[in-house]
Design a protein around this motif. Sequence first.
Motif, PDB file in Angstrom:
ATOM      1  N   THR A  59     -30.460 -22.694  25.902  1.00  0.00           N
ATOM      2  CA  THR A  59     -29.298 -23.280  25.229  1.00  0.00           C
ATOM      3  C   THR A  59     -28.109 -22.336  25.310  1.00  0.00           C
ATOM      4  O   THR A  59     -28.246 -21.138  25.098  1.00  0.00           O
ATOM      5  CB  THR A  59     -29.638 -23.552  23.748  1.00  0.00           C
ATOM      6  OG1 THR A  59     -30.780 -24.397  23.684  1.00  0.00           O
ATOM      7  CG2 THR A  59     -28.478 -24.215  23.033  1.00  0.00           C
ATOM      8  N   SER A  92     -25.276 -30.631  16.941  1.00  0.00           N
ATOM      9  CA  SER A  92     -25.182 -29.848  18.174  1.00  0.00           C
ATOM     10  C   SER A  92     -23.884 -29.057  18.272  1.00  0.00           C
ATOM     11  O   SER A  92     -23.652 -28.382  19.269  1.00  0.00           O
ATOM     12  CB  SER A  92     -25.317 -30.763  19.404  1.00  0.00           C
ATOM     13  OG  SER A  92     -24.259 -31.702  19.429  1.00  0.00           O
ATOM     14  N   SER A  93     -23.056 -29.126  17.235  1.00  0.00           N
ATOM     15  CA  SER A  93     -21.767 -28.432  17.299  1.00  0.00           C
ATOM     16  C   SER A  93     -21.495 -27.654  16.018  1.00  0.00           C
ATOM     17  O   SER A  93     -22.079 -27.922  14.967  1.00  0.00           O
ATOM     18  CB  SER A  93     -20.634 -29.435  17.541  1.00  0.00           C
ATOM     19  OG  SER A  93     -20.498 -30.296  16.435  1.00  0.00           O
ATOM     20  N   VAL A 117     -20.047 -26.544  21.325  1.00  0.00           N
ATOM     21  CA  VAL A 117     -21.087 -27.562  21.455  1.00  0.00           C
ATOM     22  C   VAL A 117     -22.227 -26.879  22.193  1.00  0.00           C
ATOM     23  O   VAL A 117     -22.025 -26.288  23.264  1.00  0.00           O
ATOM     24  CB  VAL A 117     -20.604 -28.814  22.210  1.00  0.00           C
ATOM     25  CG1 VAL A 117     -21.770 -29.757  22.501  1.00  0.00           C
ATOM     26  CG2 VAL A 117     -19.523 -29.534  21.422  1.00  0.00           C
ATOM     27  N   VAL A 119     -25.457 -26.837  24.414  1.00  0.00           N
ATOM     28  CA  VAL A 119     -25.962 -27.691  25.484  1.00  0.00           C
ATOM     29  C   VAL A 119     -27.162 -27.041  26.160  1.00  0.00           C
ATOM     30  O   VAL A 119     -27.351 -25.825  26.091  1.00  0.00           O
ATOM     31  CB  VAL A 119     -24.868 -27.981  26.552  1.00  0.00           C
ATOM     32  CG1 VAL A 119     -23.653 -28.648  25.933  1.00  0.00           C
ATOM     33  CG2 VAL A 119     -24.464 -26.720  27.291  1.00  0.00           C
ATOM     34  N   ASP A 120     -27.945 -27.876  26.813  1.00  0.00           N
ATOM     35  CA  ASP A 120     -29.038 -27.398  27.646  1.00  0.00           C
ATOM     36  C   ASP A 120     -28.412 -26.752  28.880  1.00  0.00           C
ATOM     37  O   ASP A 120     -27.568 -27.365  29.546  1.00  0.00           O
ATOM     38  CB  ASP A 120     -29.926 -28.582  28.043  1.00  0.00           C
ATOM     39  CG  ASP A 120     -31.007 -28.179  29.003  1.00  0.00           C
ATOM     40  OD1 ASP A 120     -31.990 -27.562  28.553  1.00  0.00           O
ATOM     41  OD2 ASP A 120     -30.838 -28.460  30.220  1.00  0.00           O
ATOM     42  N   ARG A 121     -28.824 -25.527  29.177  1.00  0.00           N
ATOM     43  CA  ARG A 121     -28.237 -24.785  30.299  1.00  0.00           C
ATOM     44  C   ARG A 121     -28.380 -25.540  31.620  1.00  0.00           C
ATOM     45  O   ARG A 121     -27.442 -25.565  32.427  1.00  0.00           O
ATOM     46  CB  ARG A 121     -28.894 -23.412  30.424  1.00  0.00           C
ATOM     47  CG  ARG A 121     -28.291 -22.535  31.522  1.00  0.00           C
ATOM     48  CD  ARG A 121     -29.060 -21.244  31.738  1.00  0.00           C
ATOM     49  NE  ARG A 121     -29.057 -20.356  30.600  1.00  0.00           N
ATOM     50  CZ  ARG A 121     -28.176 -19.381  30.396  1.00  0.00           C
ATOM     51  NH1 ARG A 121     -27.203 -19.180  31.265  1.00  0.00           N
ATOM     52  NH2 ARG A 121     -28.266 -18.606  29.343  1.00  0.00           N
ATOM     53  N   SER A 123     -28.928 -28.937  32.201  1.00  0.00           N
ATOM     54  CA  SER A 123     -28.324 -30.274  32.318  1.00  0.00           C
ATOM     55  C   SER A 123     -26.888 -30.351  31.803  1.00  0.00           C
ATOM     56  O   SER A 123     -26.197 -31.338  32.073  1.00  0.00           O
ATOM     57  CB  SER A 123     -29.163 -31.284  31.545  1.00  0.00           C
ATOM     58  OG  SER A 123     -29.040 -31.065  30.144  1.00  0.00           O
ATOM     59  N   ASN A 124     -26.457 -29.349  31.045  1.00  0.00           N
ATOM     60  CA  ASN A 124     -25.144 -29.365  30.386  1.00  0.00           C
ATOM     61  C   ASN A 124     -25.000 -30.501  29.381  1.00  0.00           C
ATOM     62  O   ASN A 124     -23.880 -30.897  29.046  1.00  0.00           O
ATOM     63  CB  ASN A 124     -23.992 -29.408  31.398  1.00  0.00           C
ATOM     64  CG  ASN A 124     -23.797 -28.095  32.111  1.00  0.00           C
ATOM     65  OD1 ASN A 124     -24.148 -27.035  31.606  1.00  0.00           O
ATOM     66  ND2 ASN A 124     -23.236 -28.160  33.304  1.00  0.00           N
ATOM     67  N   GLN A 125     -26.119 -31.033  28.907  1.00  0.00           N
ATOM     68  CA  GLN A 125     -26.103 -32.099  27.910  1.00  0.00           C
ATOM     69  C   GLN A 125     -26.295 -31.506  26.519  1.00  0.00           C
ATOM     70  O   GLN A 125     -27.083 -30.571  26.343  1.00  0.00           O
ATOM     71  CB  GLN A 125     -27.205 -33.118  28.205  1.00  0.00           C
ATOM     72  CG  GLN A 125     -27.000 -33.882  29.508  1.00  0.00           C
ATOM     73  CD  GLN A 125     -25.681 -34.633  29.521  1.00  0.00           C
ATOM     74  OE1 GLN A 125     -25.395 -35.432  28.637  1.00  0.00           O
ATOM     75  NE2 GLN A 125     -24.862 -34.352  30.531  1.00  0.00           N
ATOM     76  N   PRO A 126     -25.590 -32.053  25.506  1.00  0.00           N
ATOM     77  CA  PRO A 126     -25.727 -31.542  24.141  1.00  0.00           C
ATOM     78  C   PRO A 126     -27.168 -31.592  23.644  1.00  0.00           C
ATOM     79  O   PRO A 126     -27.913 -32.531  23.962  1.00  0.00           O
ATOM     80  CB  PRO A 126     -24.839 -32.476  23.312  1.00  0.00           C
ATOM     81  CG  PRO A 126     -23.857 -33.032  24.286  1.00  0.00           C
ATOM     82  CD  PRO A 126     -24.611 -33.144  25.593  1.00  0.00           C
TER      83      PRO A 126
END
Length: 142
Positions: A59, A92-93, A117, A119-121, A123-126
């Motif tokens: 993360t 997530s923020s 925010v 994010v998953d390293r 996927s760059n998704q929160p």
Amino acid sequence: MNDTPQRADYRHFQPIVTRWHDNDVYGHINNVTYYSFFDSAVNTYLIEQGGLDIHDGETVGFVVSSSCDYFASIAYPELIEVGLRVGKLGNSSVQYELAVFKAGEEEARAAGRFVHVFVDRASNQPVPIPTGLRQALERLVA
């Protein structure tokens, strides 16, 4: 009534020593440098208190919003302290609220905000804020 943030308004302080190249041609710390101070204060806290692994962790925190207000100048050489608190803590923020103080002064020279925010390293998704980070951030909630 004074609206300038005061030292007592913050939960954690990160000392920072200004550097020669922080000054601009006008003889004071350049405005963009304050964002570096904010980023350093937050990430030092997250690494030391929340266990953030900036090199190999799954993360990471992305800055998605930032701002700064300036009240009085600072110039090299100066020892400063960045006050840190959390204004909003979401799933997530997180919104950080920060202030720059000359060492020993009660009134801020500048104050700002920024939002991370997490994010998953890969996927760059929160993603939800990991437990260790969340616990560290909860200690800073204003």
